[in-house]
Design an enzyme around this catalytic site. Structure first.
Site, PDB file in Angstrom:
ATOM      1  N   TYR A   1       0.866  -1.196   0.000  1.00 30.86           N
ATOM      2  CA  TYR A   1       0.000   0.000   0.000  1.00 30.86           C
ATOM      3  C   TYR A   1       0.892   1.232   0.000  1.00 30.86           C
ATOM      4  O   TYR A   1       1.895   1.279   0.732  1.00 30.86           O
ATOM      5  CB  TYR A   1      -0.897  -0.001   1.241  1.00 30.86           C
ATOM      6  CG  TYR A   1      -1.739   1.251   1.426  1.00 30.86           C
ATOM      7  CD1 TYR A   1      -1.448   2.163   2.438  1.00 30.86           C
ATOM      8  CD2 TYR A   1      -2.840   1.514   0.604  1.00 30.86           C
ATOM      9  CE1 TYR A   1      -2.220   3.307   2.620  1.00 30.86           C
ATOM     10  CE2 TYR A   1      -3.617   2.653   0.788  1.00 30.86           C
ATOM     11  CZ  TYR A   1      -3.295   3.547   1.792  1.00 30.86           C
ATOM     12  OH  TYR A   1      -4.064   4.686   1.973  1.00 30.86           O
TER      13      TYR A   1
ATOM     14  N   ASP B   1       9.401   2.917  -1.138  1.00 35.37           N
ATOM     15  CA  ASP B   1       8.417   3.578  -0.265  1.00 35.37           C
ATOM     16  C   ASP B   1       8.748   3.194   1.177  1.00 35.37           C
ATOM     17  O   ASP B   1       8.370   2.121   1.638  1.00 35.37           O
ATOM     18  CB  ASP B   1       6.988   3.162  -0.642  1.00 35.37           C
ATOM     19  CG  ASP B   1       5.962   3.847   0.240  1.00 35.37           C
ATOM     20  OD1 ASP B   1       4.755   3.698  -0.012  1.00 35.37           O
ATOM     21  OD2 ASP B   1       6.371   4.520   1.216  1.00 35.37           O
TER      22      ASP B   1
ATOM     23  N   LYS C   1       5.534   9.168   8.490  1.00 29.68           N
ATOM     24  CA  LYS C   1       5.370   8.643   9.849  1.00 29.68           C
ATOM     25  C   LYS C   1       6.480   9.122  10.802  1.00 29.68           C
ATOM     26  O   LYS C   1       6.423  10.233  11.311  1.00 29.68           O
ATOM     27  CB  LYS C   1       5.258   7.121   9.792  1.00 29.68           C
ATOM     28  CG  LYS C   1       4.000   6.661   8.994  1.00 29.68           C
ATOM     29  CD  LYS C   1       3.849   5.165   8.955  1.00 29.68           C
ATOM     30  CE  LYS C   1       2.816   4.744   7.940  1.00 29.68           C
ATOM     31  NZ  LYS C   1       1.437   4.776   8.449  1.00 29.68           N
TER      32      LYS C   1
HETATM   33  P1  KE4 Z   1      -0.327   8.649   4.596  1.00 28.39           P
HETATM   34  O1  KE4 Z   1      -0.912   9.366   3.408  1.00 28.39           O
HETATM   35  O2  KE4 Z   1      -1.372   7.817   5.346  1.00 28.39           O
HETATM   36  O3  KE4 Z   1       0.492   9.547   5.509  1.00 28.39           O
HETATM   37  O4  KE4 Z   1       0.767   7.570   4.051  1.00 28.39           O
HETATM   38  C1  KE4 Z   1       0.350   6.640   3.076  1.00 28.39           C
HETATM   39  C2  KE4 Z   1       1.296   5.456   3.111  1.00 28.39           C
HETATM   40  C3  KE4 Z   1       2.278   5.353   2.140  1.00 28.39           C
HETATM   41  N1  KE4 Z   1       3.151   4.328   2.121  1.00 28.39           N
HETATM   42  C4  KE4 Z   1       3.089   3.346   3.062  1.00 28.39           C
HETATM   43  C5  KE4 Z   1       4.069   2.216   2.997  1.00 28.39           C
HETATM   44  C6  KE4 Z   1       2.099   3.396   4.079  1.00 28.39           C
HETATM   45  O5  KE4 Z   1       2.036   2.411   4.998  1.00 28.39           O
HETATM   46  C7  KE4 Z   1       1.184   4.460   4.110  1.00 28.39           C
HETATM   47  C8  KE4 Z   1       0.095   4.560   5.145  1.00 28.39           C
HETATM   48  N2  KE4 Z   1      -0.020   3.462   6.062  1.00 28.39           N
HETATM   49  C9  KE4 Z   1      -1.337   3.256   6.639  1.00 28.39           C
HETATM   50  C10 KE4 Z   1      -1.368   2.010   7.525  1.00 28.39           C
HETATM   51  N3  KE4 Z   1      -0.591   0.929   7.098  1.00 28.39           N
HETATM   52  C11 KE4 Z   1      -1.777   4.461   7.410  1.00 28.39           C
HETATM   53  C12 KE4 Z   1      -2.993   4.270   8.291  1.00 28.39           C
HETATM   54  C13 KE4 Z   1      -4.236   4.834   7.677  1.00 28.39           C
HETATM   55  O6  KE4 Z   1      -4.436   4.690   6.446  1.00 28.39           O
HETATM   56  O7  KE4 Z   1      -5.019   5.417   8.460  1.00 28.39           O
END
Ligand code: KE4
Length: 424
Positions: free
Chosen positions: A142, A237, A265
Site C-alpha cells: 500500500y 516507499d 510517519k
Molecule cells: P499517509 O498518506 O497515510 O500519511 O501515508 C500513506 C502510506 C504510504 N506508504 C506506506 C508504505 C504506508 O504504509 C502508508 C500509510 N499506512 C497506513 C497504515 N498501514 C496508514 C494508516 C491509515 O491509512 O489510516
C-alpha cells in the site's frame, strides 16, 4: 452507553463511517471504534478512562512512544513562535541536512504533509523524468490513496490494473501494473511485456501493509539490477520503514540505492510530515527548478518539522534499535514456540504481525490470504479487553516503541499465548 459509543454515534452523523481514516473503523475486527484522548509512553487512554498498552503506535510514527517530553517541548517552542508562515523557514534546512546526514543517498528532498502526497509526487516525477507512462507496484503493498495506487492486478498478470476504488478511472488504472512481492520473475515479465513504457517500480522494501513480510534474500538487489538494466527508476516507499530499523533507510541495510525514496510517519514524530528524496538529477525536475509540478500549503511547516527533527535526533542519540529487535524477537519466538499450530508471527526489529494461519513461511499476498481474519478479530477483541491495543486489522503491522518496558512485553506475550490457545 460508554463515552466512546456516545461520541461514535454522534460522529457517524457528520463524518463518513465516523472516522477520518477507514482502518480506524474496526470494520474487520467488529464492534465500534474506541475513542482515545491521551497517550503517555507505551500507554494510551480511551475516553472512558481505560488504559491500554499500545502496539498500534498511530500506525508507525510513535517509535519513541506517546508524548515524549523532548518532542512535545520542541512542538510547544515552535508553536509559540507561530504555526505556519507559508514561507521558507530555518527548520526546513535543518531537516534536509539531518536527513541527508542519516540517508546520504538522499541528495535532495522535498517535504510534504502526508505519505500519499510524497508517493504521488514520486510517481509523477518518475514519469516526468523518464517520459514513460507505466508504474509497477506489488500486490499487497500500500502506498497511500493517490489514484494510480488504488489499483488491483488485472485479469492477466501482464495486463494493466483495474481500479480498487470507485472514482478511479479504468484509464488511470491501466497504467499501473501489479507484480507479486518477493517474485522477481513477475517484475521481469511485466517489463518485457511493456518495453520502454515502465517509468518506475515502487516497492515497500519491507512490506507492512499485508502484515509484516520481509524481502527474501536477494529480492531487493535483483529488483535494483533489473530496474537499472531497463532504464526503470526504483522508488523505495519507506513511509513505514524509514528510521524504523536503524537511524536511516531500510535500503541502506540491504546496501541498495533507490533512485527515489518516500518517507513519512517517523519523520514527523506524530505530526503531519512526509518527504520524497533521492538522486539530484531527478529531484531537480521538480518545480520551481524543473517541469514537474508539486506544491503544499503546509509542506515543511515549522511545528511538524520541530517534532520530526526532535524525533530523529533522539533516535540517533539513543539508538533504541537493539532493544526493539530484542522485544520483537522475544514476541515472535514465544508465540511461534507455543502457538505454531494456530498462527505464525513474523517480525523484524520492533515490528510484528501475528497471522492466524498455522506455522508457514509467509512471503506474499497469496500466503497471507490463508489467514483466518475472523480469528484475528476474536484475538484483537480479547486482547483489547485485557488492556492491549493492537492494530484493528489483520493485514497491518504492530509496533513496539522505545517506551515499552520488558515487563509490558512479557505481560503482552503471556496474555497473547493464553488467548491464542483459548480461541484455538
Ligand atoms: P499517509 O498518506 O497515510 O500519511 O501515508 C500513506 C502510506 C504510504 N506508504 C506506506 C508504505 C504506508 O504504509 C502508508 C500509510 N499506512 C497506513 C497504515 N498501514 C496508514 C494508516 C491509515 O491509512 O489510516
Amino acid at each position: 452507553m460508554s463515552r466512546s459509543e456516545e461520541l461514535f454515534s454522534r460522529a457517524s452523523k457528520l463524518i463518513p463511517g465516523g472516522v477520518n481514516s477507514p482502518v480506524r473503523a474496526f470494520k474487520s475486527v467488529g464492534g465500534n471504534p474506541l475513542y482515545f484522548e491521551r497517550g503517555s509512553g507505551s500507554l494510551i487512554y480511551d475516553c472512558d478512562g481505560r488504559e491500554y498498552i499500545d502496539f498500534c503506535g498511530s500506525w508507525g510514527p510513535l517509535i519513541l512512544g506517546h508524548a515524549r517530553q523532548e518532542v512535545v517541548e520542541a512542538v510547544q517552542e515552535a508553536a509559540e513562535n507561530g504555526l505556519s508562515f507559508g514561507t521558507c523557514n530555518p527548520l526546513e534546512l535543518e531537516m534536509a541536512e539531518l536527513v541527508h546526514s542519516m540517508i546520504p543517498f538522499i541528495e535532495m528532498m522535498r517535504m510534504t504533509s502526508s505519505g500519499t502526497e510524497a508517493v504521488m509526487t514520486a510517481l509523477r516525477l518518475a514519469r516526468g523524468f523518464t517520459g514513460r507512462p507505466k508504474i509497477i507496484k506489488f500486490d499487497g503493498c500500500y502506498h497511500g490513496h493517490s489514484d494510480s495506487m488504488l489499483v488491483n492486478a488485472g485479469s492477466g498478470l501482464l495486463t494493466g490494473g483495474i481500479p480498487s476504488s470507485a472514482g478511479v478511472t479504468p484509464d488511470t488504472a491501466s497504467n499501473t501494473l501489479t507484480a507479486r512481492y518477493n517474485d522477481i520473475g513477475t517484475v521481469k515479465a511485466l517489463i518485457e511485456a511493456n518495453p520502454g513504457a515502465v517509468a518506475a517500480v515502487i516497492v515497500e522494501p519491507v512490506a507492512g501493509n499485508m502484515g509484516l513480510i520481509e524481502p527474501l534474500p536477494g529480492f531487493l538487489q535483483d529488483l535494483r539490477c533489473l530496474c537499472s538494466d531497463n532504464g526503470v527508476l526504483l522508488i523505495a516507499d519507506e513511509v513505514i520503514t524509514g528510521f524504523r530499523f536503524h537511524p536511516g533507510a531500510y535500503c541502506s541495510l540491504e546496501e541498495i540505492r533507490p533512485d527515489l525514496i518516500t518517507l513519512g510517519k517517523i519523520i514527523g514524530g506524530g505530526m503531519p510530515a512526509a518527504a520524497l528524496g533521492g538522486r539530484r538529477d531527478i529531484m531537480e525536475k521538480l518545480a520551481p527548478c524543473g517541469p514537474v509540478y508539486q506544491a503544499g500549503t503546509l509542506s515543511g511547516n515549522p511545528v511538524s518539522l520541530a517534532a520530526g527533527i526532535a524525533t530523529l535526533k533522539l533516535l540517533a542519540e539513543e539508538n533504541p534499535y537493539p532493544r526493539l529487535e530484542a522485544h520483537g524477537k522475544y514476541i515472535a519466538d514465544e508465540i511461534n514456540g507455543h502457538c505454531s499450530s494456530f498462527c505464525t508471527c513474523n517480525y523484524l526489529g520492533g515490528v510484528f504481525t501475528i497471522f492466524f494461519t498455522p506455522s508457514r513461511e509467509i512471503r506474499n499476498l497469496q500466503d497471507v490470504k490463508h489467514s483466518d481474519t475472523s480469528k484475528y478479530a476474536e484475538f484483537f477483541r480479547s486482547m483489547l479487553n485485557e488492556g492491549f491495543y493492537l492494530p484493528p486489522a489483520q493485514f497491518e503491522a504492530a509496533f513496539v516503541s522505545a517506551a515499552h518496558s520488558e515487563r509490558e512485553i512479557e505481560f503482552f506475550v503471556s496474555k497473547a499465548v493464553e488467548t491464542i490457545k483459548r480461541i484455538g
